[in-house]
Design an enzyme around this catalytic site. Structure first.
Site, PDB file in Angstrom:
ATOM      1  N   ARG A 114      47.093  41.760  40.463  1.00 35.34           N
ATOM      2  CA  ARG A 114      47.905  42.616  39.592  1.00 35.34           C
ATOM      3  C   ARG A 114      48.363  43.857  40.368  1.00 35.34           C
ATOM      4  O   ARG A 114      47.621  44.380  41.214  1.00 35.34           O
ATOM      5  CB  ARG A 114      47.024  43.049  38.405  1.00 35.34           C
ATOM      6  CG  ARG A 114      47.722  43.843  37.319  1.00 35.34           C
ATOM      7  CD  ARG A 114      48.643  42.996  36.525  1.00 35.34           C
ATOM      8  NE  ARG A 114      49.034  43.611  35.258  1.00 35.34           N
ATOM      9  CZ  ARG A 114      50.058  43.187  34.520  1.00 35.34           C
ATOM     10  NH1 ARG A 114      50.804  42.170  34.921  1.00 35.34           N
ATOM     11  NH2 ARG A 114      50.355  43.758  33.373  1.00 35.34           N
ATOM     12  N   THR A 406      58.421  36.329  33.544  1.00 34.34           N
ATOM     13  CA  THR A 406      57.235  35.756  34.174  1.00 34.34           C
ATOM     14  C   THR A 406      57.364  34.239  34.420  1.00 34.34           C
ATOM     15  O   THR A 406      58.315  33.605  33.963  1.00 34.34           O
ATOM     16  CB  THR A 406      55.982  36.080  33.308  1.00 34.34           C
ATOM     17  OG1 THR A 406      55.967  37.487  33.068  1.00 34.34           O
ATOM     18  CG2 THR A 406      54.688  35.696  33.941  1.00 34.34           C
ATOM     19  N   THR A 424      54.430  37.233  38.036  1.00 33.99           N
ATOM     20  CA  THR A 424      55.471  37.997  37.328  1.00 33.99           C
ATOM     21  C   THR A 424      56.022  39.148  38.144  1.00 33.99           C
ATOM     22  O   THR A 424      55.343  39.643  39.060  1.00 33.99           O
ATOM     23  CB  THR A 424      54.866  38.564  36.011  1.00 33.99           C
ATOM     24  OG1 THR A 424      55.905  39.157  35.236  1.00 33.99           O
ATOM     25  CG2 THR A 424      53.799  39.616  36.273  1.00 33.99           C
ATOM     26  N   GLU A 426      57.389  41.269  35.850  1.00 33.38           N
ATOM     27  CA  GLU A 426      57.471  41.865  34.507  1.00 33.38           C
ATOM     28  C   GLU A 426      58.759  41.444  33.819  1.00 33.38           C
ATOM     29  O   GLU A 426      58.922  40.288  33.528  1.00 33.38           O
ATOM     30  CB  GLU A 426      57.293  43.387  34.523  1.00 33.38           C
ATOM     31  CG  GLU A 426      56.458  43.933  33.359  1.00 33.38           C
ATOM     32  CD  GLU A 426      56.997  43.633  31.963  1.00 33.38           C
ATOM     33  OE1 GLU A 426      56.433  42.726  31.323  1.00 33.38           O
ATOM     34  OE2 GLU A 426      57.926  44.308  31.506  1.00 33.38           O
ATOM     35  N   ASP A 446      53.890  48.063  31.707  1.00 32.50           N
ATOM     36  CA  ASP A 446      52.849  47.405  30.902  1.00 32.50           C
ATOM     37  C   ASP A 446      51.716  48.372  30.548  1.00 32.50           C
ATOM     38  O   ASP A 446      50.828  48.028  29.765  1.00 32.50           O
ATOM     39  CB  ASP A 446      52.256  46.191  31.637  1.00 32.50           C
ATOM     40  CG  ASP A 446      53.127  44.945  31.492  1.00 32.50           C
ATOM     41  OD1 ASP A 446      54.179  45.027  30.833  1.00 32.50           O
ATOM     42  OD2 ASP A 446      52.750  43.896  32.044  1.00 32.50           O
ATOM     43  N   SER A 470      47.613  43.323  31.036  1.00 31.05           N
ATOM     44  CA  SER A 470      48.539  42.185  31.000  1.00 31.05           C
ATOM     45  C   SER A 470      48.221  41.286  29.813  1.00 31.05           C
ATOM     46  O   SER A 470      47.148  41.383  29.212  1.00 31.05           O
ATOM     47  CB  SER A 470      48.383  41.391  32.299  1.00 31.05           C
ATOM     48  OG  SER A 470      49.083  40.183  32.244  1.00 31.05           O
ATOM     49  N   SER A 471      49.163  40.404  29.506  1.00 30.66           N
ATOM     50  CA  SER A 471      48.908  39.344  28.518  1.00 30.66           C
ATOM     51  C   SER A 471      48.827  37.975  29.173  1.00 30.66           C
ATOM     52  O   SER A 471      48.711  36.966  28.479  1.00 30.66           O
ATOM     53  CB  SER A 471      50.034  39.296  27.490  1.00 30.66           C
ATOM     54  OG  SER A 471      50.094  40.497  26.791  1.00 30.66           O
ATOM     55  N   GLY A 491      56.084  34.828  29.058  1.00 29.02           N
ATOM     56  CA  GLY A 491      56.492  35.220  27.707  1.00 29.02           C
ATOM     57  C   GLY A 491      55.974  36.568  27.251  1.00 29.02           C
ATOM     58  O   GLY A 491      55.895  36.805  26.038  1.00 29.02           O
ATOM     59  N   GLY A 492      55.590  37.462  28.186  1.00 34.71           N
ATOM     60  CA  GLY A 492      55.115  38.781  27.782  1.00 34.71           C
ATOM     61  C   GLY A 492      53.939  38.663  26.835  1.00 34.71           C
ATOM     62  O   GLY A 492      53.098  37.775  26.974  1.00 34.71           O
TER      63      GLY A 492
HETATM   64  N1  GLY Z   1      54.167  41.609  32.502  1.00 32.33           N
HETATM   65  C1  GLY Z   1      53.730  40.597  31.649  1.00 32.33           C
HETATM   66  C2  GLY Z   1      52.265  40.571  31.492  1.00 32.33           C
HETATM   67  O1  GLY Z   1      51.587  40.972  32.416  1.00 32.33           O
HETATM   68  O2  GLY Z   1      51.758  40.175  30.488  1.00 32.33           O
END
Ligand code: GLY
Length: 585
Positions: A114, A406, A424, A426, A446, A470-471, A491-492
């Site tokens: 990350r 992503t 990603t 982002e 984020d 993050s998700s 998909g965020g």
């Molecule tokens: N930027 C998307 C995530 O990290 O969830």
């Protein structure tokens, strides 16, 4: 010693929240859009398989394994090709999470690549002079949002640990494609076109994604990227150090710090100090399976595990996928998981997090008891719970808006090693800054823009060196200690719902892999039920309204890629909403 929060303290904390979703409300972005039909193909193979968001990337991975490489070798080839042919979603300028099952040791581990906040960043990075949060896209475009990229260091680290094909050979497919050119895909073309003036603001993308007359590149245009080929050649000989120091690093820093109108504070020190973190996977038991994935700084595995852990208290199998009651339970389980996520999840290297408490069966049974009625939960019931925790720290709620961009890919090799990786930059096209042939991320958006929620600090606030929450939810499902399914999605913050829904469909409703990646989506993160427009999900809109949900039909831009490891071989599929394929032998 364990510590449980006093309820009255939490209730009073909730009262000072104010507008908990201010960051969502200020959004005006155009997310990556879905393309393609809604029918996924089913691909079967005996020995190995790669499923990724672009055929050129999947083929690069297939070839690596066919020629004797393993899953980790294929990761390097797939990621470097994706960074070229699907540049809007991931690449060298971004970050990623990799979940890895190693067959020889029968162990699972995860790698956290990350991005980090620069050391010069302060918690007020995204506040204006009056202390108000910036508008989301004003924060995204330019240097301010760019975190220290992590993907190149992650690729080298996992390759050094597990790879067997020479590193330089793995960068060759992308280098060749960058030199000879590749055809702009329909999805990339439509995303460039939908950017309007945004992608033209800075010289790099303006010169690359538009023709000499300023028109957006059309699908089928052969696009060469000599700068990307040069970058790969440099990394092929000099390794990740040649990315995190020297001319490439200098160009990244200059691009960020000199971004007109919105410069950032990334420095050569940030790049030189970047490290991948190897972390224990976070696993949640669901029915008789272990659902394992990426723990914090991703909220993915915890939130997916919580949703499943709440749903497990109901007979969702008997209810089935067409019953509004199933979606009442799934939707409100998601809302409860998001309430916990907002308050409790962030970078674990910066604060203790109640991960174990959030996934305890008794805690989730208590959360499930909130769903005992037959109507949608009232908004004031949906708040963070009180998981067991051994540190007396309390944070405020920190909403974030991760954009639906992503990329996700899955790989199983001949030895039975399994990779599930979400990667990603982002939002689509990241910060819209480009250097050395790749786009730079906007991952720092984020973080929560607010430092505090009333009198309480926000766990996911910006801090120097910290990784934004993050998700991303790269997942490997284990059965009796062996991998059964590798899955994940872009998909965020919708990633969490996409993955949870696919797992429920697979485990409870017995759907095959090609159905779980293509079934219509219904996702409820913050109270409004997002329903995939133009699909059978719309049939549930009125029944959901009748039990009290607010419903919003729209595009649901998942990119689920999955491989099932059966007793006799592999079955894979790629989400038809994007351009991916599964290939294998
Ligand atoms: N930027 C998307 C995530 O990290 O969830």
């Amino acid at each position: 010693m364990s510590f449980r929060f006093c309820t009255s303290f939490l209730v009073s904390a909730a009262l000072v929240v104010g507008s908990a979703h201010a960051q969502q409300a200020s959004d005006t972005t155009a997310p990556e859009r879905a393309t393609g039909t809604k029918t996924a193909s089913r691909v079967e193979a005996k020995d190995f398989m790669v499923a990724a968001a672009n055929p050129l990337a999947a083929e690069a991975g297939r070839k690596v394994i066919a020629e004797g490489g393993n899953a980790v070798d294929a990761v390097v080839a797939v990621q470097t090709v994706l960074g070229l042919v699907e540049p809007q979603s991931s690449g060298l300028g971004g970050g990623s999470f990799l979940v890895y099952y190693d067959a020889a040791s029968n162990k699972m581990t995860t790698f956290d690549g990350r991005e980090t906040a620069p050391m010069e960043a302060t918690p007020k990075l995204f506040l204006d002079d009056k202390g108000q949060p910036l508008k989301f896209m004003d924060a995204v475009i330019g240097g301010r949002s760019v975190g220290t990229p992590g993907t190149v260091r992650l690729l080298e680290d996992v390759h050094k640990k597990y790879g067997k094909t020479p590193w330089a050979d793995l960068l060759k497919p992308a280098e060749t494609l960058a030199t000879d050119g590749f055809q702009v895909s329909p999805r990339l073309a439509s995303l460039i076109a939908s950017e309007g003036e945004r992608l033209k603001k800075y010289d790099g993308p303006r010169g690359y994604f538009y023709d000499a007359s300023g028109a957006a590149l059309k699908a089928g245009t052969v696009l060469k990227n000599p700068a990307y080929a040069e970058t790969l050649k440099t990394i092929a000989t000099g390794g990740a150090d040649a990315f995190y120091g020297g001319p490439i690093a200098e160009a990244i820093v200059k691009t960020v710090r000199e971004a007109s109108g919105n410069p950032g504070v990334l420095s050569l020190t940030d790049l030189a100090n970047y490290r991948t973190k190897e972390r224990e996977p976070v696993c949640a038991q669901y029915r008789a399976l272990d659902i394992c994935g990426m723990g914090p700084p991703s909220s993915g595995a915890v939130a997916v595990g919580q949703i499943l852990g709440v749903v497990e208290n109901f007979d969702i199998k008997a209810l089935g996928p067409d019953n509004v009651e199933s979606w009442r339970l799934i939707g409100d389980a998601q809302r409860l998981a998001f309430a916990d996520r907002e308050r409790y999840l962030a970078d674990p290297d910066f604060m203790p997090l109640p991960v174990k408490g959030l996934l305890r069966k008794d805690y989730l049974a208590t959360r499930a008891s909130l769903l005992d009625g037959d109507k949608a939960l009232a908004a004031d019931v949906v708040k963070a719970g009180e998981p067991e925790w051994d540190h007396a720290l309390l944070f405020g709620r920190g909403p974030t808006l991760e954009m639906p961009s992503t990329s996700h890919f899955v790989i199983v090799d001949k030895q039975g090693n399994v990779v599930s990786m979400t990667t990603t930059i982002e939002s689509g096209f990241g910060s819209r800054l480009m250097t050395n042939g790749f786009l730079l991320n906007n991952e720092l958006t984020d973080f929560s823009f607010n430092t505090h929620d009333g009198s309480l600090p926000v766990a996911n606030r910006v801090e120097p060196g910290k990784r934004p929450r993050s998700s991303m939810a790269p997942t490997i499902v284990m059965k009796d200690g062996k991998p059964l399914l590798a899955i994940g999605s872009p998909g965020g913050s919708q990633i969490i719902g996409y993955v949870a829904q696919a797992l429920i469909a697979y485990i409870d409703w017995g759907m095959p892999v090609e159905k779980i990646v293509s079934q219509p989506h219904l996702i409820n993160r913050f109270g409004t039920y997002d329903i995939e427009a133009g699909t059978d999900a719309e049939k549930l809109a009125d029944p959901l309204k009748a039990i009290g949900f607010e419903v919003k039909p729209g595009e649901m831009n998942s990119g689920l890629h999955a491989i099932e490891i059966t007793g006799t071989g592999l079955v894979g599929s790629a989400d038809p909403r994007r351009e991916g394929v599964a290939v294998g032998e």
